[in-house]
Design an enzyme around this catalytic site. Sequence first.
Site, short mmCIF file in Angstrom:
data_model
loop_
_atom_site.label_atom_id
_atom_site.label_comp_id
_atom_site.label_asym_id
_atom_site.label_seq_id
_atom_site.Cartn_x
_atom_site.Cartn_y
_atom_site.Cartn_z
N ARG A 35 -67.33 -16.60 21.96
CA ARG A 35 -65.52 -17.47 21.88
C ARG A 35 -64.98 -16.47 22.32
O ARG A 35 -65.29 -15.56 20.86
CB ARG A 35 -65.16 -18.31 21.22
CG ARG A 35 -64.22 -18.72 20.94
CD ARG A 35 -64.36 -19.89 19.63
NE ARG A 35 -62.71 -20.59 19.97
CZ ARG A 35 -61.58 -19.66 18.24
NH1 ARG A 35 -62.80 -19.12 17.37
NH2 ARG A 35 -60.55 -20.12 18.27
N HIS B 45 -54.90 -16.58 20.28
CA HIS B 45 -54.66 -16.22 18.73
C HIS B 45 -54.26 -15.76 17.96
O HIS B 45 -54.50 -14.22 17.37
CB HIS B 45 -56.53 -15.89 18.59
CG HIS B 45 -57.43 -15.78 17.61
ND1 HIS B 45 -58.72 -16.94 17.84
CD2 HIS B 45 -57.38 -15.69 16.12
CE1 HIS B 45 -59.26 -17.14 16.02
NE2 HIS B 45 -58.86 -16.04 15.48
N GLU C 54 -55.78 -22.35 15.64
CA GLU C 54 -55.67 -22.97 14.18
C GLU C 54 -54.02 -23.02 14.21
O GLU C 54 -53.49 -22.18 13.46
CB GLU C 54 -56.35 -22.24 12.99
CG GLU C 54 -57.49 -22.14 12.87
CD GLU C 54 -58.71 -21.37 11.73
OE1 GLU C 54 -57.09 -20.63 11.72
OE2 GLU C 54 -59.76 -21.08 11.99
N ASN D 277 -62.67 -25.66 13.55
CA ASN D 277 -62.91 -24.03 12.75
C ASN D 277 -63.52 -24.24 10.73
O ASN D 277 -63.03 -25.50 10.53
CB ASN D 277 -62.57 -23.85 12.78
CG ASN D 277 -62.05 -22.74 13.77
OD1 ASN D 277 -62.65 -22.99 14.58
ND2 ASN D 277 -61.08 -21.33 14.05
N TYR E 98 -64.91 -23.64 6.42
CA TYR E 98 -64.86 -22.67 6.00
C TYR E 98 -64.76 -23.09 4.36
O TYR E 98 -66.45 -22.62 3.83
CB TYR E 98 -64.15 -21.09 5.83
CG TYR E 98 -64.15 -20.62 6.81
CD1 TYR E 98 -64.72 -19.46 7.15
CD2 TYR E 98 -62.79 -20.73 8.29
CE1 TYR E 98 -65.03 -18.82 8.22
CE2 TYR E 98 -63.01 -19.94 9.82
CZ TYR E 98 -63.88 -19.50 9.44
OH TYR E 98 -63.42 -18.04 11.10
N GLU F 231 -65.94 -22.14 14.99
CA GLU F 231 -65.32 -20.39 13.62
C GLU F 231 -66.27 -21.40 12.28
O GLU F 231 -66.25 -22.88 11.68
CB GLU F 231 -64.36 -20.39 12.95
CG GLU F 231 -64.07 -19.56 14.37
CD GLU F 231 -62.45 -19.09 14.05
OE1 GLU F 231 -62.38 -18.50 12.45
OE2 GLU F 231 -61.73 -18.63 15.02
C1 FCB Z 1 -60.08 -18.17 10.64
C2 FCB Z 1 -59.38 -17.59 11.52
C3 FCB Z 1 -60.32 -16.32 12.01
C4 FCB Z 1 -60.65 -14.78 10.74
C5 FCB Z 1 -61.58 -16.60 10.07
C6 FCB Z 1 -62.22 -15.67 9.02
O1 FCB Z 1 -58.99 -18.86 9.70
O2 FCB Z 1 -59.71 -18.05 12.66
O3 FCB Z 1 -59.02 -15.53 12.80
O4 FCB Z 1 -59.73 -14.92 10.33
O5 FCB Z 1 -60.74 -17.31 9.88
#
Ligand code: FCB
Length: 476
Positions: free
Chosen positions: A89, A132, A177, A306, A308, A383
Amino acid sequence: MNAYQDELPRTTSPARTFPVGFLWGAATAAFQVEGATTADGRADSIWDVLCRRPGAILGGHTGEPAADHYRRMREDVAIMAELGLTSYRFSVAWPRVRPDGGSVNPAGLDFYQRLVDELLARDIIPWVTLYHWDLPQALEDAGGWPHRDTAYRFAEYADTVYDALGDRVSYWTTMNEPFCAALLGYASGEHAPGRAEPRAAVAAAHHLLLAHGLAVQAIRARNPHETVGITLNFAPTVPLDPADAADLDAARRIDGLQNRLFLEPVLRGRYPADVLADLAPYDLRRHIRDGDLDVISAPIDLLGVNYYLGYTVSGHPDPHPPVSNVATPSPPGSIWVGAEHVSFRRSGRPLTGQDWEIYPEGLTELLMWLDREYPGVPLYVTENGAAFPDTVRDGAVHDPERTEYVLSHLRAIHTAIEEGADVRGYFYWSLLDNFEWAWGYDQRFGLVHVDYDTQQRTIKSSGRWYATAIANNAVG
Ligand code: FCB
């Protein structure tokens, strides 16, 4: 014995096998890896300009040299093949393709043609993200995302890229995002264009959504059967004290901005009523014209997720704000428009090197929630990843924390699939160490270490481990 075998997770549980055809990928973004910011007719993006603002980026870092991927693309695709990735990607840089937002620059497009050909030659499925975060500065000068016209310029750009790559690219996502593009870019000002103007951020949010819808239309006009979607970023959010009304309200507001503001217009054709009310003082409604939500909610074929971290929030000030050893960017404004009073609390979960809480169970919950609430839309984790302070020793990088991180999140995805969620792929963020926006080059997310002085690549032990998971289509 391979250097990484000592950290292969030892477990007696049976292998968790993924569905046939599950995509095993890694992700990057143009500005974060390419470098070569003035090559072949590329013009400034909003990130080039923000990087020149003193104090905006930790260490004064810029988009040069990044991972010099623009020049080392073939070497990098060879690394992807060595890892066994089945998909890659990447994002296309708008300021290479239509440098001033208007006329097309064939030399800029040519790079992506070569990249796609190289991937296909190695049986790696190309996955394109059209935006992006690198808006051409010329379009920011004309008003940027708060200005409705930018959405129409985006559709033209999408059409140009589709025209060049549509015959060879199988998966398309319009935006990465939009939450960050709107709220980090125009409310907190931590991201480009670095404006701390909450009203502008709310206008940007709507126009990013409109741009998504118009780009879907542009692509479908060329090929009604194309696979196209959007990537959103989510964070499961809970109140610190579920019995406290202020904490509950804080959780509702943050969940609204982070998880529902973009999702509901795309998948339900309406803004969530509570978020509309929260944002009334910032005039969200004023930007919504008749027919916009129909454009925004045109059917999509996939949702990129995405993931985290999760949030624990309170409506009260934090009596003991955590002290961090990690240098953090200090943005001029608040990202949380209409929820500026909310405090973010530690839940006691372990932290990455960047102080992000590690919460794999949150990914299972999130995927199950999406599958339940918005059935029928295939999900891809586009992500997920972690930064740790990696170092090269004797030509190797030993990063067992990252291996553990990836393993735990893959297990979380596997659980969601077993429970019935339609999850079809995983893209680790990131293939390479790269420019981590306002954090500069100090945060390393890669499966592959990059020495920014020499551009030497070293596959980390986590990358070797990921290759075995891919080869097995399973984790333990
Ligand atoms: C996300 C972004 C990516 C990267 C990660 C850690 O929010 O999409 O570009 O910075 O975080």
